[in-house]
Scaffold this motif. Structure first.
Motif, PDB file in Angstrom:
ATOM      1  N   TRP A 155       0.956  -1.235  -0.085  1.00 22.46           N
ATOM      2  CA  TRP A 155       0.223  -0.001  -0.017  1.00 22.46           C
ATOM      3  C   TRP A 155       0.814   1.228   0.220  1.00 22.46           C
ATOM      4  CZ3 TRP A 155      -0.986   3.758   3.929  1.00 22.46           C
ATOM      5  CH2 TRP A 155      -1.994   4.754   3.837  1.00 22.46           C
ATOM      6  N   PHE A 156       2.021   1.404   0.777  1.00 26.96           N
ATOM      7  CA  PHE A 156       2.933   2.148   0.900  1.00 26.96           C
ATOM      8  C   PHE A 156       3.323   2.653  -0.435  1.00 26.96           C
ATOM      9  CE2 PHE A 156       3.620   1.292   5.490  1.00 26.96           C
ATOM     10  CZ  PHE A 156       2.729   2.365   5.977  1.00 26.96           C
ATOM     11  N   LEU A 157       3.778   1.763  -1.184  1.00 27.07           N
ATOM     12  CA  LEU A 157       4.412   2.185  -2.618  1.00 27.07           C
ATOM     13  C   LEU A 157       3.336   2.000  -3.636  1.00 27.07           C
ATOM     14  CD1 LEU A 157       7.701  -0.040  -2.037  1.00 27.07           C
ATOM     15  CD2 LEU A 157       7.320   2.195  -1.982  1.00 27.07           C
ATOM     16  N   SER A 158       2.142   2.363  -3.730  1.00 28.19           N
ATOM     17  CA  SER A 158       1.150   2.318  -4.636  1.00 28.19           C
ATOM     18  C   SER A 158       0.966   3.647  -5.182  1.00 28.19           C
ATOM     19  CB  SER A 158      -0.312   1.819  -3.905  1.00 28.19           C
ATOM     20  OG  SER A 158      -0.682   2.673  -3.011  1.00 28.19           O
ATOM     21  N   GLY A 159       1.659   4.719  -4.818  1.00 30.05           N
ATOM     22  CA  GLY A 159       1.117   6.119  -5.313  1.00 30.05           C
ATOM     23  C   GLY A 159       0.172   6.647  -4.298  1.00 30.05           C
ATOM     24  N   ALA A 160      -0.250   5.924  -3.309  1.00 26.36           N
ATOM     25  CA  ALA A 160      -1.470   6.403  -2.315  1.00 26.36           C
ATOM     26  C   ALA A 160      -0.765   7.678  -1.543  1.00 26.36           C
ATOM     27  CB  ALA A 160      -1.846   5.250  -1.292  1.00 26.36           C
ATOM     28  N   PHE A 161       0.366   7.632  -1.373  1.00 31.32           N
ATOM     29  CA  PHE A 161       1.076   8.733  -0.448  1.00 31.32           C
ATOM     30  C   PHE A 161       1.775   9.613  -1.200  1.00 31.32           C
ATOM     31  CE2 PHE A 161       2.099   6.278   3.694  1.00 31.32           C
ATOM     32  CZ  PHE A 161       1.386   6.987   4.383  1.00 31.32           C
ATOM     33  N   PHE A 162       2.413   9.223  -2.269  1.00 31.10           N
ATOM     34  CA  PHE A 162       3.116  10.283  -3.323  1.00 31.10           C
ATOM     35  C   PHE A 162       3.175   9.829  -4.775  1.00 31.10           C
ATOM     36  CE2 PHE A 162       5.786   7.333  -0.469  1.00 31.10           C
ATOM     37  CZ  PHE A 162       6.247   6.629  -1.612  1.00 31.10           C
ATOM     38  N   PRO A 163       3.056  10.812  -5.359  1.00 28.91           N
ATOM     39  CA  PRO A 163       3.300  10.471  -6.919  1.00 28.91           C
ATOM     40  C   PRO A 163       4.612   9.610  -7.194  1.00 28.91           C
ATOM     41  CG  PRO A 163       3.124  12.887  -6.654  1.00 28.91           C
ATOM     42  CD  PRO A 163       3.261  12.254  -5.426  1.00 28.91           C
ATOM     43  N   GLN A 164       4.736   9.179  -8.407  1.00 28.49           N
ATOM     44  CA  GLN A 164       5.961   8.615  -8.841  1.00 28.49           C
ATOM     45  C   GLN A 164       6.996   9.504  -9.242  1.00 28.49           C
ATOM     46  OE1 GLN A 164       5.685   5.489 -11.893  1.00 28.49           O
ATOM     47  NE2 GLN A 164       4.180   4.129 -10.835  1.00 28.49           N
ATOM     48  N   THR A 165       6.487  10.871  -9.660  1.00 33.91           N
ATOM     49  CA  THR A 165       7.234  11.526 -10.226  1.00 33.91           C
ATOM     50  C   THR A 165       8.288  12.314  -9.298  1.00 33.91           C
ATOM     51  OG1 THR A 165       5.053  12.754 -10.837  1.00 33.91           O
ATOM     52  CG2 THR A 165       7.081  14.046 -11.627  1.00 33.91           C
ATOM     53  N   ASN A 166       9.587  12.029 -10.119  1.00 34.76           N
ATOM     54  CA  ASN A 166      10.841  12.729  -9.299  1.00 34.76           C
ATOM     55  C   ASN A 166      11.333  11.682  -8.118  1.00 34.76           C
ATOM     56  OD1 ASN A 166      10.658  14.989 -10.606  1.00 34.76           O
ATOM     57  ND2 ASN A 166       9.453  16.016  -9.207  1.00 34.76           N
ATOM     58  N   LEU A 167      10.747  10.422  -8.281  1.00 41.42           N
ATOM     59  CA  LEU A 167      11.351   9.398  -7.394  1.00 41.42           C
ATOM     60  C   LEU A 167      12.431   8.708  -7.910  1.00 41.42           C
ATOM     61  CD1 LEU A 167       8.117   7.465  -6.006  1.00 41.42           C
ATOM     62  CD2 LEU A 167       9.578   9.293  -4.949  1.00 41.42           C
ATOM     63  N   PRO A 168      13.425   8.030  -7.318  1.00 36.84           N
ATOM     64  CA  PRO A 168      14.522   7.314  -7.687  1.00 36.84           C
ATOM     65  C   PRO A 168      14.119   6.152  -8.577  1.00 36.84           C
ATOM     66  CG  PRO A 168      14.671   7.464  -5.308  1.00 36.84           C
ATOM     67  CD  PRO A 168      13.297   8.034  -5.700  1.00 36.84           C
ATOM     68  N   TRP A 169      14.881   5.590  -9.510  1.00 40.23           N
ATOM     69  CA  TRP A 169      14.236   5.038 -10.454  1.00 40.23           C
ATOM     70  C   TRP A 169      14.013   3.395 -10.013  1.00 40.23           C
ATOM     71  CZ3 TRP A 169      16.728   0.198 -11.401  1.00 40.23           C
ATOM     72  CH2 TRP A 169      17.854   0.049 -10.896  1.00 40.23           C
ATOM     73  N   LEU A 170      14.540   3.122  -8.809  1.00 36.56           N
ATOM     74  CA  LEU A 170      14.315   1.895  -8.105  1.00 36.56           C
ATOM     75  C   LEU A 170      12.947   1.800  -7.762  1.00 36.56           C
ATOM     76  CD1 LEU A 170      15.302  -1.036  -7.702  1.00 36.56           C
ATOM     77  CD2 LEU A 170      16.158  -0.187  -5.449  1.00 36.56           C
ATOM     78  N   LEU A 171      12.453   2.747  -6.948  1.00 34.12           N
ATOM     79  CA  LEU A 171      11.163   2.875  -6.702  1.00 34.12           C
ATOM     80  C   LEU A 171      10.009   3.000  -7.698  1.00 34.12           C
ATOM     81  CD1 LEU A 171      11.291   5.425  -3.495  1.00 34.12           C
ATOM     82  CD2 LEU A 171      10.621   2.912  -3.524  1.00 34.12           C
ATOM     83  N   LYS A 172      10.727   3.705  -8.565  1.00 37.75           N
ATOM     84  CA  LYS A 172       9.856   3.937  -9.910  1.00 37.75           C
ATOM     85  C   LYS A 172       9.365   2.285 -10.354  1.00 37.75           C
ATOM     86  CE  LYS A 172       9.937   8.391 -11.889  1.00 37.75           C
ATOM     87  NZ  LYS A 172      10.281   9.177 -12.859  1.00 37.75           N
ATOM     88  N   VAL A 173      10.571   1.426 -10.336  1.00 37.63           N
ATOM     89  CA  VAL A 173      10.267   0.194 -10.825  1.00 37.63           C
ATOM     90  C   VAL A 173       9.460  -0.404  -9.920  1.00 37.63           C
ATOM     91  CG1 VAL A 173      11.249  -2.114 -11.496  1.00 37.63           C
ATOM     92  CG2 VAL A 173      12.220   0.139 -12.175  1.00 37.63           C
ATOM     93  N   VAL A 174       9.418  -0.319  -8.687  1.00 38.23           N
ATOM     94  CA  VAL A 174       8.864  -1.194  -7.834  1.00 38.23           C
ATOM     95  C   VAL A 174       7.159  -0.539  -7.920  1.00 38.23           C
ATOM     96  CG1 VAL A 174       8.422  -1.630  -5.456  1.00 38.23           C
ATOM     97  CG2 VAL A 174      10.771  -1.584  -6.155  1.00 38.23           C
ATOM     98  N   MET A 175       7.017   0.469  -7.840  1.00 32.38           N
ATOM     99  CA  MET A 175       5.748   1.124  -7.847  1.00 32.38           C
ATOM    100  C   MET A 175       5.151   0.501  -9.055  1.00 32.38           C
ATOM    101  SD  MET A 175       5.941   4.693  -6.136  1.00 32.38           S
ATOM    102  CE  MET A 175       4.367   5.172  -6.183  1.00 32.38           C
ATOM    103  N   THR A 176       5.515   0.484 -10.168  1.00 33.49           N
ATOM    104  CA  THR A 176       5.162   0.003 -11.711  1.00 33.49           C
ATOM    105  C   THR A 176       4.755  -1.421 -11.692  1.00 33.49           C
ATOM    106  OG1 THR A 176       6.612   1.827 -12.540  1.00 33.49           O
ATOM    107  CG2 THR A 176       5.283   0.067 -14.120  1.00 33.49           C
ATOM    108  N   LEU A 177       5.622  -2.245 -10.758  1.00 33.86           N
ATOM    109  CA  LEU A 177       5.184  -3.629 -10.793  1.00 33.86           C
ATOM    110  C   LEU A 177       4.350  -3.962  -9.644  1.00 33.86           C
ATOM    111  CD1 LEU A 177       8.832  -5.190 -10.887  1.00 33.86           C
ATOM    112  CD2 LEU A 177       7.101  -5.027 -12.761  1.00 33.86           C
ATOM    113  N   ASN A 178       3.748  -3.017  -8.990  1.00 33.84           N
ATOM    114  CA  ASN A 178       3.001  -3.163  -7.708  1.00 33.84           C
ATOM    115  C   ASN A 178       1.590  -3.261  -7.983  1.00 33.84           C
ATOM    116  OD1 ASN A 178       1.860  -3.422  -5.478  1.00 33.84           O
ATOM    117  ND2 ASN A 178       2.524  -1.671  -4.451  1.00 33.84           N
ATOM    118  N   PRO A 179       0.909  -4.205  -8.122  1.00 34.69           N
ATOM    119  CA  PRO A 179      -0.548  -4.485  -8.570  1.00 34.69           C
ATOM    120  C   PRO A 179      -1.301  -3.122  -7.805  1.00 34.69           C
ATOM    121  CG  PRO A 179       0.165  -6.492  -7.725  1.00 34.69           C
ATOM    122  CD  PRO A 179       1.217  -5.686  -7.415  1.00 34.69           C
ATOM    123  N   MET A 180      -1.035  -2.820  -6.415  1.00 30.44           N
ATOM    124  CA  MET A 180      -1.732  -1.942  -5.765  1.00 30.44           C
ATOM    125  C   MET A 180      -1.701  -0.734  -6.307  1.00 30.44           C
ATOM    126  SD  MET A 180      -3.377  -2.612  -2.927  1.00 30.44           S
ATOM    127  CE  MET A 180      -4.296  -1.541  -1.774  1.00 30.44           C
TER     128      MET A 180
END
Lengths: 305, 263
Positions: free
Chosen positions: B186-211
């Motif tokens: 849930w934390f890494l679902s874009g619920a808390f913060f948008p993907q914009t300007n995040l480190p690439w690793l987090l972006k990848v994780v968020m893209t793969l996260n079904p949530m």
């Protein structure tokens, strides 16, 4: 047709064989008991009959003539199961427990209501119908448990140690209802390790370490040994045993350091021993041959629960 | 017709039991709604002054940004509670009585999962009442879409919880799963913060996260009339597809697992 007909049923858990080629039949409308100590395999047998476990091998397991393993859904409809561990939803009322279970078996509307009211009547639960199950006493919960297992009017009721942990008055109460069931043509198959329960069954199967040791009425099981049992505790057991053997042509056995002598003339043996060995006996008891003695004789080891 | 009834009645029984039990346990109702509400209010007001939405044309306040994520959390919490109830049903023996009945294993899964999902949808809809307060303008269409989609999402999450809970024999074990798997999702679902300007690793994780897609679809439906303002949010179609796929997978796994025990 028999209610249950089992031929050459064996079951193996990963490494140990818990049921050894059992074959027996249960006639309709009888109370059939399976007596055995803990670990005798009776729970496994009940689980197989309740369709919760596939037997490793069996020539056949027939429930009212139908093979349990292939006609599973059909046989499930004909059976009710009372579990050792309660299966009631404690957060629901007595009525709701019966209602939801009835719906699971596909009943609804007035048919279901009638069934519920009949059961509430039969088990004297009418006044408690709206109480939450968690508010009921242990004995009442047990009654609801049985009523729940009967909601779809099964012809066969399996009861896995239904009296374990209940006090004697509640046990008596339970038997009252079981006998009523028998009168309304429900076959009861009940597993137990309690002798008083076993004594009340119409027919009794004695199970030990997965082997069928005996199958008969409790009365006949005891009759085949028309003796009393004389039990002696003494510091001079070897000599007394020899003495009894020579004098009466009996075979005393040691069971857990007690001397057991099966005989028709227990009083006579006892007085003779008392005369011959004054002050040597610390305890003497004559008891009627019980199911426990039947078990001890059949297995050669003591009844442990 | 008669066959259909024979099949659906047992499912309905299990479903109804979930609802009755839920309504009877007031604490559950309060905690399933109260916790997200407190989260939303505390974090929402806390970040309100510093949050800047990465699209200059849109001024989305943090309370508004966070709102779709909170709805996802409401659904997630209810799904978790329903998993707890599965563990309870196993431990307290209730399921024994179901296993020996003629109900199919699929019927058992359906009853349990649909029961939990209905509760989750109901709670999500209760939360929707707050939406206009933070500036969402709802239409009839978006509300209807919201109800349908939150039901699908609820089934997905409840079935996922069911799979995780099936093999557990204590609710303590499930607490660990909740903290280690469900909350990070849930934390890494874009619920808390948008993907914009995040480190690439987090972006990848968020893209793969079904949530991520769960939150995205709620966000898009709530922003129905101003969807063009959203940035870095997966599209409706993609989100819908991901949700359908995962709904299929988790439901299938739940059914297969149940079928394996006591076929």
């Amino acid at each position: 047709m028999n209610a249950v007909d089992i031929k050459e049923l064996s079951h193996v858990y990963t490494n140990s064989k818990v049921l050894h080629s059992l074959s027996f039949q249960v006639s309709q409308s009888e109370i059939f008991g399976i007596l055995g100590p803990n670990g005798s395999g009776k729970s496994t047998l009940l689980k197989i009959l309740a369709t919760l476990l596939h037997p490793t091998y069996a020539t056949h397991v027939l429930i009212f003539g139908e093979e349990l393993r292939t006609a599973m859904q059909k046989t499930r409809q004909k059976m009710g199961v009372v579990f050792q561990k309660p299966s009631l939803d404690k957060k629901l009322s007595v009525f709701e427990n019966l209602k939801f279970q009835g719906m699971i078996y596909g009943f609804s509307g007035n048919t279901l209501l009638n069934k519920i009211h009949k059961l509430l009547d039969a088990f004297d639960l009418k006044d408690r119908s709206d109480d939450l199950v968690e508010e009921l006493s242990g004995g009442l919960q047990r009654r609801v448990e049985i009523a729940k297992a009967l909601i779809h009017s099964p012809k066969l009721l399996l009861l896995d140690e239904p009296t374990t942990g209940l006090d004697p008055s509640i046990r008596k109460d339970l038997w009252k209802y079981l006998k009523l069931l028998k009168e309304s043509d429900v076959t009861c198959l009940i597993s137990t390790h309690i002798m008083e329960d076993a004594d009340q069954c119409d027919e009794l199967l004695i199970l030990d370490q997965g082997h069928l040791l005996a199958l008969n009425t409790p009365h006949n099981l005891k009759k085949s040994h028309e003796h009393n049992v004389l039990i002696l505790q003494t510091s001079d057991a070897d000599n007394i045993a020899l003495f009894i053997r020579d004098k009466f042509d009996l075979k005393p056995t040691f069971i857990d350091s007690y001397l057991h002598i099966e005989t028709k003339e227990a009083e006579n043996v006892l007085t003779t021993v008392l005369e011959a060995f004054p002050n040597k006996l610390s305890m003497a008891r004559i008891s009627e041959y019980s199911l426990e003695d039947v078990f001890v004789r059949l297995t050669g080891h003591r009844w442990k629960t | 017709m008669e066959n259909m009834k024979q099949y659906l009645l047992p499912v309905y029984s299990l479903w109804l039991r979930e609802i009755v039990r839920f309504l009877r346990q007031r604490k559950r109702v309060v905690s399933a709604l109260g916790q997200p509400l407190i989260f939303w209010a505390l974090l929402g007001f806390g970040f309100q002054s510093t949050f800047v939405y990465p699209n200059q044309q849109a001024s989305i306040s943090y309370l508004k940004y966070f709102f779709p994520g909170i709805i996802a959390l409401v659904v997630l919490f209810t799904a978790i509670f329903s998993s707890f109830s599965l563990i309870e049903d196993k431990n307290e023996g209730y399921l024994q009585g179901v296993f020996v009945s003629p109900i199919t294993r699929l019927g058992l899964v359906l009853g349990k999962v649909l029961g939990g999902a209905t509760l989750a949808t109901f709670q999500a809809c209760l939360f929707l009442i707050l939406a206009p307060l933070v500036g969402f303008s709802l239409t009839l269409l978006s509300v209807l879409l919201f109800i349908v989609l939150s039901f699908l999402i609820s089934i997905l999450l409840t079935a996922f919880g069911y799979c995780l809970a099936w093999k557990m024999d204590s609710s303590q074990g499930f607490h660990a799963v909740m903290m280690l798997i469900l909350m990070p999702l849930w934390f890494l679902s874009g619920a808390f913060f948008p993907q914009t300007n995040l480190p690439w690793l987090l972006k990848v994780v968020m893209t793969l996260n079904p949530m991520t897609y769960v939150v995205a679809i709620i966000r898009r439906v709530l922003h129905w009339k101003e969807m063009y303002l959203l940035v870095d949010t997966p599209s409706l179609a993609l989100s819908f597809l991901v949700i359908l796929v995962f709904l299929g997978v988790t439901s299938y796994l739940a059914w297969r697992q149940t079928n394996r025990s006591f076929g």
